[in-house]
Every structure is written in structure tokens, then in C-alpha cells.
Write a protein that holds these residues in place. Structure first.
Motif, PDB file in Angstrom:
ATOM      1  N   THR A 175       1.774 -57.951   3.063  1.00 38.18           N
ATOM      2  CA  THR A 175       1.939 -56.548   3.432  1.00 38.18           C
ATOM      3  C   THR A 175       1.134 -55.680   2.470  1.00 38.18           C
ATOM      4  N   LEU A 176       0.222 -54.891   3.020  1.00 40.33           N
ATOM      5  CA  LEU A 176      -0.645 -54.050   2.207  1.00 40.33           C
ATOM      6  C   LEU A 176      -0.127 -52.626   2.082  1.00 40.33           C
ATOM      7  N   ARG A 177       0.452 -52.100   3.161  1.00 38.25           N
ATOM      8  CA  ARG A 177       0.970 -50.719   3.144  1.00 38.25           C
ATOM      9  C   ARG A 177       2.124 -50.603   4.118  1.00 38.25           C
ATOM     10  N   ARG A 178       3.022 -49.676   3.822  1.00 39.50           N
ATOM     11  CA  ARG A 178       4.094 -49.295   4.745  1.00 39.50           C
ATOM     12  C   ARG A 178       4.061 -47.784   4.888  1.00 39.50           C
ATOM     13  N   GLU A 179       4.071 -47.291   6.137  1.00 40.89           N
ATOM     14  CA  GLU A 179       3.941 -45.849   6.364  1.00 40.89           C
ATOM     15  C   GLU A 179       4.823 -45.407   7.532  1.00 40.89           C
ATOM     16  N   GLY A 180       5.391 -44.222   7.386  1.00 39.46           N
ATOM     17  CA  GLY A 180       6.199 -43.652   8.459  1.00 39.46           C
ATOM     18  C   GLY A 180       5.978 -42.155   8.544  1.00 39.46           C
ATOM     19  N   ALA A 181       6.182 -41.600   9.736  1.00 36.50           N
ATOM     20  CA  ALA A 181       5.977 -40.151   9.908  1.00 36.50           C
ATOM     21  C   ALA A 181       6.603 -39.707  11.221  1.00 36.50           C
ATOM     22  N   PRO A 182       7.014 -38.431  11.307  1.00 36.28           N
ATOM     23  CA  PRO A 182       7.499 -37.889  12.579  1.00 36.28           C
ATOM     24  C   PRO A 182       6.325 -37.645  13.529  1.00 36.28           C
ATOM     25  N   ILE A 183       6.580 -37.831  14.813  1.00 35.10           N
ATOM     26  CA  ILE A 183       5.568 -37.622  15.848  1.00 35.10           C
ATOM     27  C   ILE A 183       6.151 -36.646  16.872  1.00 35.10           C
ATOM     28  N   PRO A 184       5.437 -35.574  17.225  1.00 38.60           N
ATOM     29  CA  PRO A 184       5.978 -34.612  18.207  1.00 38.60           C
ATOM     30  C   PRO A 184       6.058 -35.216  19.599  1.00 38.60           C
ATOM     31  N   MET A 185       7.035 -34.754  20.382  1.00 34.94           N
ATOM     32  CA  MET A 185       7.271 -35.333  21.698  1.00 34.94           C
ATOM     33  C   MET A 185       6.490 -34.658  22.812  1.00 34.94           C
ATOM     34  N   LYS A 186       6.085 -33.386  22.618  1.00 32.84           N
ATOM     35  CA  LYS A 186       5.303 -32.713  23.654  1.00 32.84           C
ATOM     36  C   LYS A 186       4.634 -31.480  23.053  1.00 32.84           C
ATOM     37  N   PRO A 187       3.589 -30.959  23.718  1.00 37.51           N
ATOM     38  CA  PRO A 187       2.901 -29.775  23.193  1.00 37.51           C
ATOM     39  C   PRO A 187       3.829 -28.585  23.050  1.00 37.51           C
ATOM     40  N   LEU A 188       3.642 -27.825  21.975  1.00 41.25           N
ATOM     41  CA  LEU A 188       4.423 -26.607  21.776  1.00 41.25           C
ATOM     42  C   LEU A 188       4.134 -25.606  22.888  1.00 41.25           C
ATOM     43  N   PRO A 189       5.096 -24.745  23.207  1.00 43.75           N
ATOM     44  CA  PRO A 189       4.877 -23.747  24.254  1.00 43.75           C
ATOM     45  C   PRO A 189       3.844 -22.695  23.870  1.00 43.75           C
ATOM     46  N   ARG A 190       3.605 -22.559  22.572  1.00 42.92           N
ATOM     47  CA  ARG A 190       2.586 -21.615  22.106  1.00 42.92           C
ATOM     48  C   ARG A 190       1.962 -22.150  20.826  1.00 42.92           C
ATOM     49  N   TRP A 191       0.650 -21.934  20.664  1.00 41.62           N
ATOM     50  CA  TRP A 191      -0.047 -22.480  19.506  1.00 41.62           C
ATOM     51  C   TRP A 191      -0.549 -21.404  18.548  1.00 41.62           C
ATOM     52  N   ASP A 192      -0.391 -20.149  18.859  1.00 38.84           N
ATOM     53  CA  ASP A 192      -0.946 -19.102  17.993  1.00 38.84           C
ATOM     54  C   ASP A 192       0.124 -18.065  17.663  1.00 38.84           C
ATOM     55  N   ASN A 193      -0.151 -17.254  16.646  1.00 43.41           N
ATOM     56  CA  ASN A 193       0.799 -16.213  16.239  1.00 43.41           C
ATOM     57  C   ASN A 193       0.411 -14.831  16.749  1.00 43.41           C
ATOM     58  N   GLY A 194      -0.619 -14.790  17.623  1.00 47.09           N
ATOM     59  CA  GLY A 194      -1.031 -13.514  18.196  1.00 47.09           C
ATOM     60  C   GLY A 194      -1.773 -12.614  17.240  1.00 47.09           C
ATOM     61  N   ARG A 195      -2.218 -13.188  16.124  1.00 46.85           N
ATOM     62  CA  ARG A 195      -2.901 -12.343  15.135  1.00 46.85           C
ATOM     63  C   ARG A 195      -4.110 -13.035  14.499  1.00 46.85           C
ATOM     64  N   ASP A 196      -3.863 -14.153  13.782  1.00 44.46           N
ATOM     65  CA  ASP A 196      -4.977 -14.775  13.062  1.00 44.46           C
ATOM     66  C   ASP A 196      -4.797 -16.273  12.837  1.00 44.46           C
ATOM     67  N   LEU A 197      -3.821 -16.884  13.504  1.00 43.81           N
ATOM     68  CA  LEU A 197      -3.499 -18.289  13.241  1.00 43.81           C
ATOM     69  C   LEU A 197      -3.353 -19.066  14.533  1.00 43.81           C
ATOM     70  N   VAL A 198      -3.896 -20.296  14.550  1.00 45.80           N
ATOM     71  CA  VAL A 198      -3.735 -21.192  15.698  1.00 45.80           C
ATOM     72  C   VAL A 198      -3.493 -22.603  15.174  1.00 45.80           C
ATOM     73  N   LEU A 199      -2.744 -23.389  15.938  1.00 46.44           N
ATOM     74  CA  LEU A 199      -2.387 -24.753  15.540  1.00 46.44           C
ATOM     75  C   LEU A 199      -3.284 -25.772  16.228  1.00 46.44           C
ATOM     76  N   ALA A 200      -3.332 -26.983  15.649  1.00 45.61           N
ATOM     77  CA  ALA A 200      -4.114 -28.066  16.233  1.00 45.61           C
ATOM     78  C   ALA A 200      -3.479 -29.401  15.865  1.00 45.61           C
ATOM     79  N   GLY A 201      -3.753 -30.430  16.673  1.00 48.20           N
ATOM     80  CA  GLY A 201      -3.262 -31.776  16.389  1.00 48.20           C
ATOM     81  C   GLY A 201      -1.755 -31.893  16.519  1.00 48.20           C
ATOM     82  N   ASP A 202      -1.146 -32.717  15.654  1.00 44.28           N
ATOM     83  CA  ASP A 202       0.305 -32.910  15.701  1.00 44.28           C
ATOM     84  C   ASP A 202       1.058 -31.606  15.507  1.00 44.28           C
ATOM     85  N   ALA A 203       0.493 -30.681  14.753  1.00 42.89           N
ATOM     86  CA  ALA A 203       1.144 -29.386  14.549  1.00 42.89           C
ATOM     87  C   ALA A 203       1.318 -28.645  15.865  1.00 42.89           C
TER      88      ALA A 203
END
Length: 404
Positions: free
Chosen positions: A256-284
Motif C-alpha cells: 500500500t503506497l497511499r490511502r486517501e478519502g474525500a467527500p464527493i458532491p451528489m449533484k450540481p449546485l442550483p447556483r454557481w455565482d454570488n451575483g457580483r464577482d465570484l463563480v464556482l467550478a469543479g467539485d465546488a
């Protein structure tokens, strides 16, 4: 006059989505900071389809293996081997693959820094300030605060995104997750390989003992293998499941070389931006495909679309431009995500249905249409009669008329 360092874009997170976004924006001449925390490797089977290799110009040297067959294994241990006709699925090691993407962004002009995101604030002129800290000293014992101004922000910091919460993206706090876990093991030497071992085959276990609501996998990575699983059942032991899978596949004694775990989202968020200056990408943003769990291709497409949206914002000042990332993504892939969600909800819900699902995969029409859609990233419509045949075959399985 504010003399603090200011960037057109600060991309927070250096995985495939963040690195792709930084690369795209730097190529267009924007000042870009790519902020990534060190030592992060996500649990991932590492499969990338030909569409990704072509669209994002991935060199062959990054492929540690080329899978030419997928083995679907039912609860009864019956299996179906699905050849990948006239092609392959590339396999990458995320540590090297992600770093290559970050280096490409830097070569295009992005500034790279290693640091952990803390929070967002705003200056008196309304420009966002990204606060982060860097670890220095012996074993990173010292935490040094730092901050930069950002005319726009891309949050690509993974599931449970701190950027999404800090940036006030509506609905980000209500996202549901599954948890994924894998172990990277050394591939056995030729003389020690199990009798049925194939370093060009991806094994997918549709068995409740390995996951009550998803699947387990053994994927080749050249001189290593990824053995993993995922589940939304908090009472299910993923580590025990992987150990059982290693025993079943003859890899119990592999190093065994590595062990890794992480949460994975189940579906796309209903909105990806804050309506001002920020947008999400990928798992976020929640762009992991249901049923298959595929995320690399969709993360990179999401990063590309986020970059396009931010580019439009910086050129026009129109904050509605940020909405384009999600709109374009869902237009391209929303139907596929919906179909895969239904597939996972129905076929993964019991051992009897998993058995029938693998049985359906014996059908040549199903195999061809499935891989056409996977390789090209769209629901294929080339063979309408094949779809009709599949409909009636699926119906017979749903009604229990087909023999298993």
C-alpha cells in the motif's frame, strides 16, 4: 491609494478545474493568481476519456495506462467484459496530472502560490480581498497570514467549498455528499499476478458488500493500481470494503503506497455565482457525474466555462455574465447527468437490480451506445433503432421477463 497586490482573477484551488480556469484566463492576458494548498491528492480512479485528451491537449506521456476493456461484476460474481472498440480510456495519476496542469497555467502567465484559504472580505472600494495563510518553518509549524485583492474569484476548492460559503453563493450550504476512499497499491510482479489479472482492464464491482449505493473499482495505473469505493451510507465502512475488494481481486498482499478519502458532491449546485464577482467550478460546483462518479472531464469543462464567464465579466462589467458558467454547462451535460442520476437511483438500489443491470451490459447495442456517449461526452443519436431495441430490452428487465 491602495498599494496592496491586486489580480484580475484569484483562482482558489489547483485541481483540474482551478488549473484549467487559471490557464484559460492567463492565456487571455488577465493577471491571475492560482492559490493551491499543498499536499492535496483527491481519491480518484484516474480515468480520462479521449474527448478530454483531445479538447485539453493532454500529452501521451501523462497516461500511465490505457484501459481497453471494462469488466462489470455482478453480485453473483458473474461478469461482463466490455471491450473499448478502436480506442482506449486514458489512466492518469492525479499527483502528476494535477501538477502538470498547474505548471501549464504558470507557463501561460498565472502566478502560483501555495497557501490555505481562510476567508473573504471587501476593501472600502468594494473589491474582494482573499485572506490565506502559508506554512513555513520546521514541518510547517509557522502560519503566516497573507492577503491579495481580487477583481473576480473562481472557487475551485472542492466539495464543501469554503469559498462558496464565504462568497455567499445561495444554496451552497445545502449540498449533499457521498464519501469516496481508495488505496493506491503497487501492481504485482508478473510471477505474482492473479490468474485473471489484466493491466489494461478496469474492474467495476456492482456488489452491495463493496458499496450499498455505488460501486467498487480496481483501476490500472501502470506500476500501481487504484482500489476504491464510495457510499452515502455513513454507517458503511469504506476501509473494510476496500480490504475485502483487495482480497477478492488477489491484491491483499500488495504494498500500500497511499490511502486517501474525500467527500464527493451528489449533484450540481442550483447556483454557481454570488451575483457580483465570484463563480464556482469543479467539485465546488457539484459537477461529478452520478452513477459513474466521473469528475475530471466535467471539472475541466467547468473550469473552462468559469473562465469564460469571468472573462466576460472583466470585459463588460456585467455581473450576469457569471451565470453563463452554469447555464452553458447544464445545456451541454445536464441531460446526461439527469439520465445517470435515474440510472443510479434505480439500478444500484438492490442486489437483484444490480444483477439485472450487469446482465443488460451483455447487450452489444448497450455497450456501443454507452461507450459512444462516454468517449464523446454526449448522448449519441447515431443509431435510432438501437435505442428502440435497448428500450424494449430494458423494459423486459424492469418487468422481470428477461432471464438473469
Amino acid at each position: 491609494m491602495n498599494t496592496q497586490e491586486t489580480f484580475d482573477v484569484v483562482v482558489i484551488g489547483g485541481g483540474p478545474s482551478g488549473a484549467t480556469a487559471a490557464h484559460e484566463l492567463a492565456k487571455q492576458g488577465h493577471s491571475v493568481l492560482l492559490l493551491d494548498r499543498g499536499g492535496r491528492i483527491k481519491p480518484c480512479g484516474g480515468a480520462i476519456p479521449p474527448r478530454l485528451i483531445q479538447d485539453f491537449e493532454i500529452p501521451d506521456a501523462l497516461l500511465v495506462a490505457k484501459a481497453r476493456c471494462a469488466r462489470m461484476i455482478a453480485p453473483s460474481s458473474k461478469h461482463v467484459d466490455i471491450p473499448i472498440d478502436n480506442g482506449f480510456v486514458g489512466m492518469v495519476n492525479r499527483e502528476a496530472f494535477d501538477e502538470w496542469l498547474r505548471a501549464r497555467a504558470e507557463h501561460a502567465g498565472a502566478v502560483r502560490r501555495t497557501g490555505n484559504f481562510d476567508r473573504l472580505s471587501r476593501d472600502s472600494d468594494g473589491v474582494s480581498v482573499v485572506h490565506y495563510h502559508v506554512r513555513e518553518g520546521k514541518r510547517g509549524s509557522e502560519s503566516l497570514p497573507a492577503q491579495v485583492r481580487a477583481r473576480s474569484i473562481i472557487g475551485a476548492d472542492g466539495a464543501r467549498s469554503g469559498v462558496a460559503r464565504q462568497g455567499c453563493v445561495p444554496g451552497a450550504e445545502r449540498t449533499r455528499y457521498v464519501f469516496a476512499y481508495h488505496e493506491i497499491v503497487r501492481a504485482p510482479e508478473s510471477a505474482q499476478r492473479p490468474a485473471d489479472y489484466d493491466d489494461a482492464r478496469c474492474d467495476v464491482y456492482y456488489q452491495g458488500r463493496f458499496s450499498p449505493d455505488f460501486y467498487g473499482w480496481v483501476f490500472p495505473h501502470g506500476d500501481t493500481l487504484s482500489v476504491g469505493t464510495g457510499s452515502a451510507d455513513k454507517g458503511f465502512s469504506l476501509k473494510s470494503s476496500v480490504q475485502r475488494m483487495r482480497e477478492t481481486s488477489g491484491l491483499a498482499e500488495a504494498e500500500t503506497l497511499r490511502r486517501e478519502g474525500a467527500p464527493i458532491p451528489m449533484k450540481p449546485l442550483p447556483r454557481w455565482d454570488n451575483g457580483r464577482d465570484l463563480v464556482l467550478a469543479g467539485d465546488a460546483a457539484g459537477v461529478v457525474a452520478p452513477a459513474s462518479g466521473e469528475g475530471i472531464y466535467y471539472a475541466m469543462v467547468g473550469g473552462q466555462l468559469a473562465a469564460e464567464a469571468v472573462h466576460a465579466l472583466l470585459l463588460t462589467g456585467d455581473v450576469k455574465s457569471l451565470q453563463l458558467a452554469r447555464k452553458r454547462f447544464m445545456k451541454l451535460h445536464g441531460q446526461v447527468f439527469w439520465v445517470l442520476g435515474i440510472l443510479q437511483w434505480f439500478w444500484y438500489s438492490s442486489e437483484k437490480r444490480r444483477e439485472r443491470f450487469v446482465k443488460i451490459c451483455e447487450d452489444r447495442d448497450v455497450q456501443q451506445l454507452t461507450f459512444d456517449s462516454y468517449m464523446n461526452k454526449r448522448l449519441t443519436r447515431k443509431k435510432p433503432m438501437a435505442h428502440v431495441r435497448i428500450f424494449f430490452k430494458d423494459l423486459s428487465h424492469l418487468l422481470g421477463l428477461a432471464r438473469v
